[in-house]
Design a protein around this motif. Sequence first.
Motif, PDB file in Angstrom:
ATOM      1  N   ASP A 138     -43.195  -2.630 -19.904  1.00  0.00           N
ATOM      2  CA  ASP A 138     -43.330  -4.088 -19.814  1.00  0.00           C
ATOM      3  C   ASP A 138     -44.357  -4.430 -18.740  1.00  0.00           C
ATOM      4  O   ASP A 138     -44.120  -4.240 -17.544  1.00  0.00           O
ATOM      5  CB  ASP A 138     -41.968  -4.703 -19.482  1.00  0.00           C
ATOM      6  N   THR A 139     -45.501  -4.941 -19.166  1.00  0.00           N
ATOM      7  CA  THR A 139     -46.580  -5.293 -18.232  1.00  0.00           C
ATOM      8  C   THR A 139     -46.713  -6.800 -18.029  1.00  0.00           C
ATOM      9  O   THR A 139     -47.672  -7.252 -17.413  1.00  0.00           O
ATOM     10  CB  THR A 139     -47.919  -4.737 -18.751  1.00  0.00           C
ATOM     11  N   SER A 140     -45.774  -7.583 -18.546  1.00  0.00           N
ATOM     12  CA  SER A 140     -45.859  -9.038 -18.419  1.00  0.00           C
ATOM     13  C   SER A 140     -45.597  -9.461 -16.979  1.00  0.00           C
ATOM     14  O   SER A 140     -44.825  -8.833 -16.249  1.00  0.00           O
ATOM     15  CB  SER A 140     -44.849  -9.704 -19.354  1.00  0.00           C
ATOM     16  N   ARG A 141     -46.231 -10.550 -16.569  1.00  0.00           N
ATOM     17  CA  ARG A 141     -46.100 -11.074 -15.207  1.00  0.00           C
ATOM     18  C   ARG A 141     -46.065 -12.599 -15.238  1.00  0.00           C
ATOM     19  O   ARG A 141     -46.657 -13.216 -16.118  1.00  0.00           O
ATOM     20  CB  ARG A 141     -47.255 -10.611 -14.315  1.00  0.00           C
ATOM     21  N   GLY A 142     -45.376 -13.170 -14.265  1.00  0.00           N
ATOM     22  CA  GLY A 142     -45.367 -14.623 -14.125  1.00  0.00           C
ATOM     23  C   GLY A 142     -44.585 -15.363 -15.179  1.00  0.00           C
ATOM     24  O   GLY A 142     -44.762 -16.578 -15.336  1.00  0.00           O
ATOM     25  N   GLU A 143     -43.709 -14.693 -15.905  1.00  0.00           N
ATOM     26  CA  GLU A 143     -42.930 -15.353 -16.940  1.00  0.00           C
ATOM     27  C   GLU A 143     -41.600 -15.838 -16.377  1.00  0.00           C
ATOM     28  O   GLU A 143     -41.184 -15.444 -15.278  1.00  0.00           O
ATOM     29  CB  GLU A 143     -42.692 -14.398 -18.115  1.00  0.00           C
ATOM     30  N   THR A 144     -40.947 -16.705 -17.123  1.00  0.00           N
ATOM     31  CA  THR A 144     -39.622 -17.189 -16.747  1.00  0.00           C
ATOM     32  C   THR A 144     -38.580 -16.620 -17.711  1.00  0.00           C
ATOM     33  O   THR A 144     -38.909 -16.164 -18.814  1.00  0.00           O
ATOM     34  CB  THR A 144     -39.559 -18.723 -16.767  1.00  0.00           C
ATOM     35  N   LEU A 145     -37.353 -16.668 -17.283  1.00  0.00           N
ATOM     36  CA  LEU A 145     -36.238 -16.136 -18.062  1.00  0.00           C
ATOM     37  C   LEU A 145     -35.279 -17.268 -18.364  1.00  0.00           C
ATOM     38  O   LEU A 145     -34.800 -17.951 -17.450  1.00  0.00           O
ATOM     39  CB  LEU A 145     -35.539 -15.026 -17.282  1.00  0.00           C
ATOM     40  N   ARG A 146     -35.001 -17.482 -19.628  1.00  0.00           N
ATOM     41  CA  ARG A 146     -34.074 -18.550 -20.033  1.00  0.00           C
ATOM     42  C   ARG A 146     -32.699 -17.930 -20.293  1.00  0.00           C
ATOM     43  O   ARG A 146     -32.568 -16.998 -21.083  1.00  0.00           O
ATOM     44  CB  ARG A 146     -34.582 -19.270 -21.274  1.00  0.00           C
ATOM     45  N   ILE A 147     -31.694 -18.496 -19.628  1.00  0.00           N
ATOM     46  CA  ILE A 147     -30.325 -18.002 -19.756  1.00  0.00           C
ATOM     47  C   ILE A 147     -29.501 -19.074 -20.465  1.00  0.00           C
ATOM     48  O   ILE A 147     -29.303 -20.174 -19.938  1.00  0.00           O
ATOM     49  CB  ILE A 147     -29.714 -17.680 -18.384  1.00  0.00           C
ATOM     50  N   ASN A 148     -29.031 -18.788 -21.665  1.00  0.00           N
ATOM     51  CA  ASN A 148     -28.188 -19.703 -22.427  1.00  0.00           C
ATOM     52  C   ASN A 148     -26.726 -19.289 -22.260  1.00  0.00           C
ATOM     53  O   ASN A 148     -26.393 -18.110 -22.439  1.00  0.00           O
ATOM     54  CB  ASN A 148     -28.565 -19.675 -23.906  1.00  0.00           C
ATOM     55  N   PHE A 149     -25.872 -20.242 -21.942  1.00  0.00           N
ATOM     56  CA  PHE A 149     -24.471 -19.897 -21.712  1.00  0.00           C
ATOM     57  C   PHE A 149     -23.558 -20.975 -22.290  1.00  0.00           C
ATOM     58  O   PHE A 149     -23.931 -22.140 -22.426  1.00  0.00           O
ATOM     59  CB  PHE A 149     -24.185 -19.718 -20.211  1.00  0.00           C
ATOM     60  N   ASP A 150     -22.363 -20.549 -22.623  1.00  0.00           N
ATOM     61  CA  ASP A 150     -21.291 -21.439 -23.083  1.00  0.00           C
ATOM     62  C   ASP A 150     -19.983 -20.767 -22.669  1.00  0.00           C
ATOM     63  O   ASP A 150     -19.548 -19.799 -23.299  1.00  0.00           O
ATOM     64  CB  ASP A 150     -21.365 -21.644 -24.593  1.00  0.00           C
ATOM     65  N   ILE A 151     -19.365 -21.276 -21.594  1.00  0.00           N
ATOM     66  CA  ILE A 151     -18.204 -20.630 -21.000  1.00  0.00           C
ATOM     67  C   ILE A 151     -17.082 -21.654 -20.850  1.00  0.00           C
ATOM     68  O   ILE A 151     -17.327 -22.811 -20.488  1.00  0.00           O
ATOM     69  CB  ILE A 151     -18.542 -20.013 -19.625  1.00  0.00           C
ATOM     70  N   THR A 152     -15.866 -21.215 -21.130  1.00  0.00           N
ATOM     71  CA  THR A 152     -14.694 -22.079 -21.011  1.00  0.00           C
ATOM     72  C   THR A 152     -13.792 -21.558 -19.902  1.00  0.00           C
ATOM     73  O   THR A 152     -13.436 -20.370 -19.881  1.00  0.00           O
ATOM     74  CB  THR A 152     -13.916 -22.119 -22.332  1.00  0.00           C
ATOM     75  N   PHE A 153     -13.429 -22.466 -18.982  1.00  0.00           N
ATOM     76  CA  PHE A 153     -12.470 -22.164 -17.920  1.00  0.00           C
ATOM     77  C   PHE A 153     -11.199 -22.967 -18.214  1.00  0.00           C
ATOM     78  O   PHE A 153     -11.166 -24.185 -17.964  1.00  0.00           O
ATOM     79  CB  PHE A 153     -13.035 -22.542 -16.545  1.00  0.00           C
ATOM     80  N   PRO A 154     -10.161 -22.349 -18.725  1.00  0.00           N
ATOM     81  CA  PRO A 154      -8.969 -23.124 -19.141  1.00  0.00           C
ATOM     82  C   PRO A 154      -8.152 -23.679 -17.988  1.00  0.00           C
ATOM     83  O   PRO A 154      -7.298 -24.549 -18.214  1.00  0.00           O
ATOM     84  CB  PRO A 154      -8.160 -22.093 -19.944  1.00  0.00           C
ATOM     85  N   ALA A 155      -8.364 -23.214 -16.748  1.00  0.00           N
ATOM     86  CA  ALA A 155      -7.536 -23.671 -15.621  1.00  0.00           C
ATOM     87  C   ALA A 155      -8.370 -24.161 -14.450  1.00  0.00           C
ATOM     88  O   ALA A 155      -7.856 -24.247 -13.328  1.00  0.00           O
ATOM     89  CB  ALA A 155      -6.602 -22.544 -15.174  1.00  0.00           C
ATOM     90  N   LEU A 156      -9.639 -24.483 -14.676  1.00  0.00           N
ATOM     91  CA  LEU A 156     -10.512 -24.950 -13.593  1.00  0.00           C
ATOM     92  C   LEU A 156     -11.108 -26.298 -13.999  1.00  0.00           C
ATOM     93  O   LEU A 156     -11.880 -26.377 -14.957  1.00  0.00           O
ATOM     94  CB  LEU A 156     -11.616 -23.931 -13.345  1.00  0.00           C
ATOM     95  N   PRO A 157     -10.773 -27.410 -13.312  1.00  0.00           N
ATOM     96  CA  PRO A 157     -11.271 -28.734 -13.712  1.00  0.00           C
ATOM     97  C   PRO A 157     -12.786 -28.852 -13.573  1.00  0.00           C
ATOM     98  O   PRO A 157     -13.409 -28.206 -12.727  1.00  0.00           O
ATOM     99  CB  PRO A 157     -10.550 -29.681 -12.744  1.00  0.00           C
ATOM    100  N   CYS A 158     -13.360 -29.717 -14.368  1.00  0.00           N
ATOM    101  CA  CYS A 158     -14.813 -29.911 -14.348  1.00  0.00           C
ATOM    102  C   CYS A 158     -15.288 -30.529 -13.039  1.00  0.00           C
ATOM    103  O   CYS A 158     -16.416 -30.293 -12.605  1.00  0.00           O
ATOM    104  CB  CYS A 158     -15.244 -30.807 -15.518  1.00  0.00           C
ATOM    105  N   SER A 159     -14.436 -31.338 -12.386  1.00  0.00           N
ATOM    106  CA  SER A 159     -14.863 -32.048 -11.178  1.00  0.00           C
ATOM    107  C   SER A 159     -15.116 -31.119 -10.009  1.00  0.00           C
ATOM    108  O   SER A 159     -15.834 -31.482  -9.078  1.00  0.00           O
ATOM    109  CB  SER A 159     -13.814 -33.087 -10.791  1.00  0.00           C
ATOM    110  N   ILE A 160     -14.542 -29.927 -10.025  1.00  0.00           N
ATOM    111  CA  ILE A 160     -14.736 -29.011  -8.891  1.00  0.00           C
ATOM    112  C   ILE A 160     -15.623 -27.821  -9.261  1.00  0.00           C
ATOM    113  O   ILE A 160     -15.935 -26.996  -8.397  1.00  0.00           O
ATOM    114  CB  ILE A 160     -13.384 -28.492  -8.358  1.00  0.00           C
ATOM    115  N   LEU A 161     -16.045 -27.724 -10.513  1.00  0.00           N
ATOM    116  CA  LEU A 161     -16.822 -26.573 -10.960  1.00  0.00           C
ATOM    117  C   LEU A 161     -18.316 -26.826 -10.770  1.00  0.00           C
ATOM    118  O   LEU A 161     -18.833 -27.879 -11.152  1.00  0.00           O
ATOM    119  CB  LEU A 161     -16.525 -26.276 -12.432  1.00  0.00           C
ATOM    120  N   SER A 162     -19.014 -25.876 -10.180  1.00  0.00           N
ATOM    121  CA  SER A 162     -20.457 -26.001  -9.974  1.00  0.00           C
ATOM    122  C   SER A 162     -21.155 -24.718 -10.403  1.00  0.00           C
ATOM    123  O   SER A 162     -20.538 -23.649 -10.510  1.00  0.00           O
ATOM    124  CB  SER A 162     -20.776 -26.299  -8.509  1.00  0.00           C
TER     125      SER A 162
END
Length: 435
Positions: free
Chosen positions: A62-86
């Motif tokens: 891999d000789t590429s340089r200066g590129e960005t990495l896109r991270i796609n996520f979809d995660i569920t926390f069943p016991a952690l409220p949205c107001s405190i999650l960062s």
Amino acid sequence: MESIIGKLRNLDAYPKINEDFYSRTLSGGIITIASSIVMLLLFISELRLYLHAVTETKLVVDTSRGETLRINFDITFPALPCSILSVDAMDISGEQHLDVKHDIIKKRIDSHGNVIEARQDGIGAPKIEKPLQRHGGRLEHNETYCGSCYGAEMSDEDCCNSCEEVREAYRKKGWALSNLDMIDQCKREGFLQKIKDEEGEGCNIYGFLEVNKVAGNFHFAPGKSFQQSNVHVHDLQAFQKDSFNISHKINRLAFGEYFPGVVNPLDGVHWTQETPSGMYQYFIKVVPTVYTDVGGHTIQSNQFSVTEHFRGAELGFLQSLPGVFFFYDLSPIKVTFTVEHLSFLHFLTNVCAIVGGVFTVSGILDSFIYHGQRAIKKKMEIGRSCLPSTVLMLCENSVTKGSKNRTIKVNSRFTLLGCWVERVLGSSLEMHGHA
């Protein structure tokens, strides 16, 4: 003209034999049927391979340089409220994205997984009636509201008009908010009451992060994050809780765009926390991948492998920051997938090889069986014609040697066997004549 035709005739590499000289056998017919079936099956297999595209895989640096990495996520926390999650992201180059809000959506869910509310994080704030001004008085008509940052102002002109802005100002200073009831903005917005109302709820958070293409990590944790003495910490005092349940389910996690055949090993992974608190870590090795379809369209994406580890709290207090951490590193080797069809000449070459190869092997097998049968039959015929005269001669020699009172030890087993057969036959004929 005749001489030219004659010369061409002499170049014939396939001389013909008169049909009167052909000898057809049963074994030859069986071999012909079997070889025809084999040729047909191989032809069908080659035809399917020609009609369907094949994928060629290569490994390159891999000789590429200066590129960005896109991270796609979809995660569920069943016991952690949205107001405190960062969400935070940082890399080894020193770049940090703390409490990321753009391109991220949170869904409040109940204990059964049903969606209560969906909102894009960090957009809008409740309207406050007559909030406290920075100078100490209440907002009056025709006044511009400028809330106090409670000592966290970077300059005299800075204002904190919401609880979120106060928390952000404290974060930038590296301070922790120990008592939110003392903050007018938080008290009027009902921040603590909101946290209590969301007790027992969960959060489904999804979106994407755009980070530098270098090693780093991103994590989901409760509380506001900030730097204190060059250490990344989260403000957990405001929530007045001793433990956090970070059980989670990864619905989807991908580094880059989707392409046919990609396998993301963390999709659908579920983990349930059994200890009071702790840190769950995923160590990911990202492999740059280039996928090129039949039409020549190229997709720049990534694959990854992963290992995981849980670090729990001990002795009743937090030894590590509670949350779900993803540590990723990039491989120097790039994988390229190229989808293409086989050429017609390649298909024609393989078909000729199949027909010629099966025909040759079946001819060798038929010749071996035919000549083997002929050799065995010829030896059997020679044995049947020579056996009577050989046995008779050996018996006569034995009788003659005995009449001359000569004791000759004959070691040949064939001689003894032949004489025995002759005597048995002779005695049988003699008994038949008396009868």
